[in-house]
Design a protein around this motif. Structure first.
Motif, PDB file in Angstrom:
ATOM      1  N   MET A 266       7.234  -8.557   9.075  1.00  0.00           N
ATOM      2  CA  MET A 266       6.445  -9.631   8.449  1.00  0.00           C
ATOM      3  C   MET A 266       4.966  -9.327   8.674  1.00  0.00           C
ATOM      4  O   MET A 266       4.503  -9.311   9.817  1.00  0.00           O
ATOM      5  CB  MET A 266       6.759 -10.979   9.109  1.00  0.00           C
ATOM      6  N   LYS A 267       4.232  -9.089   7.597  1.00  0.00           N
ATOM      7  CA  LYS A 267       2.804  -8.795   7.745  1.00  0.00           C
ATOM      8  C   LYS A 267       1.973  -9.994   7.297  1.00  0.00           C
ATOM      9  O   LYS A 267       2.205 -10.553   6.213  1.00  0.00           O
ATOM     10  CB  LYS A 267       2.449  -7.543   6.919  1.00  0.00           C
ATOM     11  N   PHE A 268       1.029 -10.379   8.128  1.00  0.00           N
ATOM     12  CA  PHE A 268       0.163 -11.503   7.804  1.00  0.00           C
ATOM     13  C   PHE A 268      -1.277 -11.007   7.648  1.00  0.00           C
ATOM     14  O   PHE A 268      -1.840 -10.421   8.573  1.00  0.00           O
ATOM     15  CB  PHE A 268       0.251 -12.571   8.900  1.00  0.00           C
ATOM     16  N   GLY A 269      -1.847 -11.259   6.479  1.00  0.00           N
ATOM     17  CA  GLY A 269      -3.209 -10.796   6.189  1.00  0.00           C
ATOM     18  C   GLY A 269      -4.264 -11.703   6.811  1.00  0.00           C
ATOM     19  O   GLY A 269      -3.937 -12.722   7.436  1.00  0.00           O
ATOM     20  N   GLY A 270      -5.526 -11.335   6.608  1.00  0.00           N
ATOM     21  CA  GLY A 270      -6.652 -12.021   7.249  1.00  0.00           C
ATOM     22  C   GLY A 270      -6.686 -13.526   7.038  1.00  0.00           C
ATOM     23  O   GLY A 270      -6.908 -14.291   7.980  1.00  0.00           O
ATOM     24  N   THR A 271      -6.426 -13.974   5.799  1.00  0.00           N
ATOM     25  CA  THR A 271      -6.498 -15.426   5.559  1.00  0.00           C
ATOM     26  C   THR A 271      -5.317 -16.147   6.214  1.00  0.00           C
ATOM     27  O   THR A 271      -5.420 -17.326   6.530  1.00  0.00           O
ATOM     28  CB  THR A 271      -6.519 -15.755   4.048  1.00  0.00           C
TER      29      THR A 271
ATOM     30  N   TRP B 215       2.786 -11.486   3.738  1.00  0.00           N
ATOM     31  CA  TRP B 215       2.337 -12.884   3.632  1.00  0.00           C
ATOM     32  C   TRP B 215       0.834 -12.901   3.390  1.00  0.00           C
ATOM     33  O   TRP B 215       0.061 -12.345   4.166  1.00  0.00           O
ATOM     34  CB  TRP B 215       2.680 -13.642   4.904  1.00  0.00           C
ATOM     35  N   THR B 216       0.413 -13.559   2.281  1.00  0.00           N
ATOM     36  CA  THR B 216      -0.999 -13.539   1.927  1.00  0.00           C
ATOM     37  C   THR B 216      -1.451 -14.914   1.451  1.00  0.00           C
ATOM     38  O   THR B 216      -0.854 -15.928   1.835  1.00  0.00           O
ATOM     39  CB  THR B 216      -1.239 -12.396   0.910  1.00  0.00           C
ATOM     40  N   ASP B 217      -2.502 -14.956   0.619  1.00  0.00           N
ATOM     41  CA  ASP B 217      -3.067 -16.259   0.226  1.00  0.00           C
ATOM     42  C   ASP B 217      -2.808 -16.608  -1.233  1.00  0.00           C
ATOM     43  O   ASP B 217      -3.453 -17.474  -1.790  1.00  0.00           O
ATOM     44  CB  ASP B 217      -4.585 -16.278   0.512  1.00  0.00           C
ATOM     45  N   VAL B 218      -1.890 -15.890  -1.893  1.00  0.00           N
ATOM     46  CA  VAL B 218      -1.499 -16.239  -3.272  1.00  0.00           C
ATOM     47  C   VAL B 218       0.033 -16.307  -3.327  1.00  0.00           C
ATOM     48  O   VAL B 218       0.716 -15.709  -2.499  1.00  0.00           O
ATOM     49  CB  VAL B 218      -1.996 -15.202  -4.307  1.00  0.00           C
ATOM     50  N   ASP B 219       0.526 -16.995  -4.375  1.00  0.00           N
ATOM     51  CA  ASP B 219       1.971 -17.245  -4.461  1.00  0.00           C
ATOM     52  C   ASP B 219       2.812 -16.035  -4.835  1.00  0.00           C
ATOM     53  O   ASP B 219       3.941 -16.196  -5.290  1.00  0.00           O
ATOM     54  CB  ASP B 219       2.229 -18.362  -5.489  1.00  0.00           C
ATOM     55  N   GLY B 220       2.275 -14.847  -4.717  1.00  0.00           N
ATOM     56  CA  GLY B 220       3.024 -13.642  -5.077  1.00  0.00           C
ATOM     57  C   GLY B 220       2.152 -12.757  -5.949  1.00  0.00           C
ATOM     58  O   GLY B 220       0.952 -13.005  -6.090  1.00  0.00           O
ATOM     59  N   VAL B 221       2.782 -11.730  -6.509  1.00  0.00           N
ATOM     60  CA  VAL B 221       2.037 -10.845  -7.410  1.00  0.00           C
ATOM     61  C   VAL B 221       1.932 -11.563  -8.751  1.00  0.00           C
ATOM     62  O   VAL B 221       2.924 -12.094  -9.254  1.00  0.00           O
ATOM     63  CB  VAL B 221       2.766  -9.495  -7.565  1.00  0.00           C
ATOM     64  N   ARG B 222       0.728 -11.579  -9.316  1.00  0.00           N
ATOM     65  CA  ARG B 222       0.502 -12.358 -10.534  1.00  0.00           C
ATOM     66  C   ARG B 222       0.164 -11.444 -11.709  1.00  0.00           C
ATOM     67  O   ARG B 222      -0.054 -10.247 -11.543  1.00  0.00           O
ATOM     68  CB  ARG B 222      -0.611 -13.378 -10.285  1.00  0.00           C
ATOM     69  N   THR B 223       0.120 -12.062 -12.885  1.00  0.00           N
ATOM     70  CA  THR B 223      -0.140 -11.274 -14.098  1.00  0.00           C
ATOM     71  C   THR B 223      -1.562 -10.686 -14.110  1.00  0.00           C
ATOM     72  O   THR B 223      -1.841  -9.793 -14.909  1.00  0.00           O
ATOM     73  CB  THR B 223       0.077 -12.144 -15.349  1.00  0.00           C
ATOM     74  N   ALA B 224      -2.434 -11.176 -13.265  1.00  0.00           N
ATOM     75  CA  ALA B 224      -3.779 -10.583 -13.084  1.00  0.00           C
ATOM     76  C   ALA B 224      -4.365 -11.197 -11.823  1.00  0.00           C
ATOM     77  O   ALA B 224      -3.768 -12.118 -11.244  1.00  0.00           O
ATOM     78  CB  ALA B 224      -4.674 -10.886 -14.285  1.00  0.00           C
ATOM     79  N   ASP B 225      -5.521 -10.689 -11.415  1.00  0.00           N
ATOM     80  CA  ASP B 225      -6.183 -11.233 -10.228  1.00  0.00           C
ATOM     81  C   ASP B 225      -6.639 -12.669 -10.520  1.00  0.00           C
ATOM     82  O   ASP B 225      -7.487 -12.883 -11.383  1.00  0.00           O
ATOM     83  CB  ASP B 225      -7.391 -10.347  -9.874  1.00  0.00           C
ATOM     84  N   PRO B 226      -6.087 -13.661  -9.800  1.00  0.00           N
ATOM     85  CA  PRO B 226      -6.459 -15.049 -10.095  1.00  0.00           C
ATOM     86  C   PRO B 226      -7.928 -15.358  -9.824  1.00  0.00           C
ATOM     87  O   PRO B 226      -8.442 -16.370 -10.287  1.00  0.00           O
ATOM     88  CB  PRO B 226      -5.546 -15.863  -9.170  1.00  0.00           C
ATOM     89  N   ARG B 227      -8.609 -14.463  -9.098  1.00  0.00           N
ATOM     90  CA  ARG B 227     -10.050 -14.713  -8.872  1.00  0.00           C
ATOM     91  C   ARG B 227     -10.873 -14.402 -10.115  1.00  0.00           C
ATOM     92  O   ARG B 227     -12.011 -14.813 -10.221  1.00  0.00           O
ATOM     93  CB  ARG B 227     -10.561 -13.857  -7.712  1.00  0.00           C
ATOM     94  N   VAL B 228     -10.277 -13.648 -11.037  1.00  0.00           N
ATOM     95  CA  VAL B 228     -11.015 -13.254 -12.236  1.00  0.00           C
ATOM     96  C   VAL B 228     -10.469 -13.946 -13.486  1.00  0.00           C
ATOM     97  O   VAL B 228     -11.215 -14.307 -14.394  1.00  0.00           O
ATOM     98  CB  VAL B 228     -10.965 -11.709 -12.396  1.00  0.00           C
TER      99      VAL B 228
ATOM    100  N   GLY C 272      -5.888  -1.105  -8.977  1.00  0.00           N
ATOM    101  CA  GLY C 272      -6.867  -2.130  -8.636  1.00  0.00           C
ATOM    102  C   GLY C 272      -6.372  -3.463  -8.114  1.00  0.00           C
ATOM    103  O   GLY C 272      -7.174  -4.240  -7.612  1.00  0.00           O
ATOM    104  N   ALA C 273      -5.064  -3.794  -8.223  1.00  0.00           N
ATOM    105  CA  ALA C 273      -4.630  -5.120  -7.761  1.00  0.00           C
ATOM    106  C   ALA C 273      -4.660  -5.160  -6.234  1.00  0.00           C
ATOM    107  O   ALA C 273      -3.826  -4.558  -5.562  1.00  0.00           O
ATOM    108  CB  ALA C 273      -3.225  -5.439  -8.273  1.00  0.00           C
ATOM    109  N   LYS C 274      -5.622  -5.894  -5.713  1.00  0.00           N
ATOM    110  CA  LYS C 274      -5.888  -5.850  -4.269  1.00  0.00           C
ATOM    111  C   LYS C 274      -4.764  -6.475  -3.434  1.00  0.00           C
ATOM    112  O   LYS C 274      -4.726  -6.320  -2.214  1.00  0.00           O
ATOM    113  CB  LYS C 274      -7.202  -6.606  -4.026  1.00  0.00           C
ATOM    114  N   VAL C 275      -3.857  -7.169  -4.104  1.00  0.00           N
ATOM    115  CA  VAL C 275      -2.817  -7.885  -3.356  1.00  0.00           C
ATOM    116  C   VAL C 275      -1.981  -6.951  -2.466  1.00  0.00           C
ATOM    117  O   VAL C 275      -1.444  -7.369  -1.451  1.00  0.00           O
ATOM    118  CB  VAL C 275      -1.949  -8.731  -4.328  1.00  0.00           C
ATOM    119  N   LEU C 276      -1.897  -5.673  -2.833  1.00  0.00           N
ATOM    120  CA  LEU C 276      -1.202  -4.694  -1.991  1.00  0.00           C
ATOM    121  C   LEU C 276      -2.060  -3.443  -1.826  1.00  0.00           C
ATOM    122  O   LEU C 276      -2.702  -3.003  -2.793  1.00  0.00           O
ATOM    123  CB  LEU C 276       0.111  -4.253  -2.658  1.00  0.00           C
TER     124      LEU C 276
END
Ligand code: ADP
Ligand code: ASP
Ligand code: MG
Length: 455
Positions: free
Chosen positions: A4-9, A229-242, A264-268
């Motif tokens: 189980m990996k937990f990222g910074g957030t 484990w990160t700060d979004v609900d999974g891998v998405r169709t694009a970066d939700p920040r953009v 470029g998808a920073k999620v991984l």
């Protein structure tokens, strides 16, 4: 066993760490190996500390070191307030890690000299601090947990800031170390990102490398699952920040995930998938702020349907154009060019060629001066800056009807500098001016995923 990996957030503060510990608590039966990143923004702070020490800025360096120490001692005090013995022990450990860093950084500051090797030592401190505090807190909250030093497990080449894993050594070491650490406890915690050479010199796996640590450990212990484990609900169709209105993907293939991350998808971290594929270990991307969510499963190709899954982008890339009439009718020209890239350790993303020209894209974070100088000895080289690379990714997209129209239709009169339809059948990538990339990504996303009439 479960990694189980937990990222910074997911480990940013009291609330985030408390949530993270509850998530681990619910899975103790699966023998979790918990891999943690530094607290949110701490690695950035450590980069600032090394940069400031390198230019001998004593006042700023000391100020930043104090900020680092206080953030961690305050957090330890807050998390461990109900257990004064553990609080004292944890605070003493945090202070000892900070003391060692202070001595090291002050030496760098006095000399004004910062090697990659020294930098690797400095920037890996964040993970030691977070894992120490979380380990004590897990114990304080009734989860018997052992601490493992990732430098003993994750062995890399001596590319100090982007170590290349020595997979055989990792496979040999990790199972034994984890199994020993599991004696008499319910969980094991270690650091993401940090690694070392075979002789024990500190290295790191590159920015965002904790995902990669988790999958290397997962591979080595034959984990049933790797959870990111990160700060979004999974891998998405694009970066939700953009992009607004992105959708969460229920499942994607290893290949799609690797392409998304690579493009470029920073999620991984881009190399996360490779070790998992070797042992066919499913990876789940989950949201620590919404632990009951389904997340995204990353699985073998055969479980995944054809179709477009996402639009990824790299905002800032360089296009290196190599012109030479010698290329015409000469075998060995491409070999020579790519040998130069390989020797300079510059990795190339897209390639396109014509009669007397090769164009390649590279990430702008890479140092290309030496490569350009060597290429210029036998070719004319022009480097285009301020460009972005956009990739549409999905299994077998090249077989989908009208995919080119859908991808390029929304571009209107936007200039396209390079196009590459991946040999993998999984992606179509192209290069545009950096000042239009956001617009282009949003328009394509709208056309592919939001506009019912176009689907
Ligand atoms: P962590 O600190 O947990 O490793 P990161 O910031 O490295 O988290 O990665 C999560 C971020 O990745 C998200 O907040 C999101 O902005 C970004 N991201 C980029 N592309 C995607 C995508 N396709 N799906 C989900 N998140 C994405
Ligand atoms: N802490 C490291 C970074 O910020 C590694 C990671 O978070 O994955 O890059
Ligand atoms: Mg990350």
């Amino acid at each position: 066993m479960l990694v189980m990996k937990f990222g910074g957030t997911s480990v940013a503060n009291y609330e985030a760490i408390s949530r993270t510990i509850s998530i681990v608590q619910a899975k103790l039966e699966e023998k979790p190996v918990v891999v943690v990143s530094a607290l949110s923004k701490v690695t950035d702070l450590l980069y600032k500390i090394s940069d400031s020490a390198a230019v001998k800025n004593v006042v700023e360096t000391e100020h930043l070191l104090t900020e680092l120490r206080e953030r961690h001692t305050n957090l330890a005090a807050e998390l461990l307030q109900s257990s004064s013995a553990l609080k004292d022990e944890a605070t003493a450990k945090v202070n000892a890690i900070c003391d060692k860093l202070d001595v090291f950084v002050k030496a760098v500051c006095a000399l004004g000299e910062l090697s990659d090797r020294s930098k690797a030592f400095i920037i890996s401190t964040g993970e030691y601090l977070s894992s120490t505090i979380i380990c004590y807190t897990m114990n304080a909250r009734g989860i018997r947990t052992n601490f493992v030093d990732a430098r003993k497990m994750i062995i890399t080449s001596d590319d100090f800031l982007k170590g290349e894993p020595v997979v055989d050594e990792i496979k040999k070491r990790v199972p034994e170390i984890i199994s020993d650490a599991y004696a008499g406890v319910q969980a094991v915690i270690t650091q993401g990102f940090v690694s070392s050479t075979v002789s024990g010199e500190p290295t790191v796996l590159g920015r965002g490398g904790s995902d990669y640590s988790a999958s290397l450990i997962g591979m080595a212990v034959d984990a049933a699952r790797i959870e990111i484990w990160t700060d979004v609900d999974g891998v998405r169709t694009a970066d939700p920040r953009v992009v607004n209105n992105t959708k969460c993907l229920e499942k994607i293939s290893f290949e799609e995930a690797a392409e998304m991350a690579h493009f470029g998808a920073k999620v991984l971290h881009p190399l996360t998938i490779e070790p998992a594929v070797e042992k066919n270990i499913p990876i789940y991307v989950l949201n620590s702020m919404n632990p009951d969510g389904e997340g995204t499963a990353i699985l073998r190709n055969e479980f995944i349907e054809d179709g477009v899954k996402s639009v990824s982008f790299k905002e800032n890339i360089l296009v290196i154009n190599i012109f030479s009439t010698r290329m015409i009718n000469t075998s060995g020209f491409l070999k020579k060019v790519f040998e130069i890239f390989s020797e300079g350790k510059v990795s190339v993303d897209l390639i396109s060629t014509s009669e007397a020209n090769i164009s390649v894209t590279v990430d702008s974070s890479q140092k290309i001066d030496e490569v350009v100088a060597k290429l210029s000895e036998f070719a004319d080289v022009v480097v285009d800056t301020d460009k972005s690379q956009i990739s549409v990714i999905g299994k077998n997209i090249v077989n989908l009807n009208g995919i080119l129209k859908k991808t390029f239709g929304p571009l209107g009169d936007c200039r396209i500098y390079m196009i590459s339809q991946g040999a993998s059948y999984v992606n179509i990538s192209f290069v545009v001016d950096r000042n239009v990339y956001r617009n282009v990504v949003c328009e394509i996303h709208k056309y592919l995923f939001e506009d019912e009439d176009c689907n």
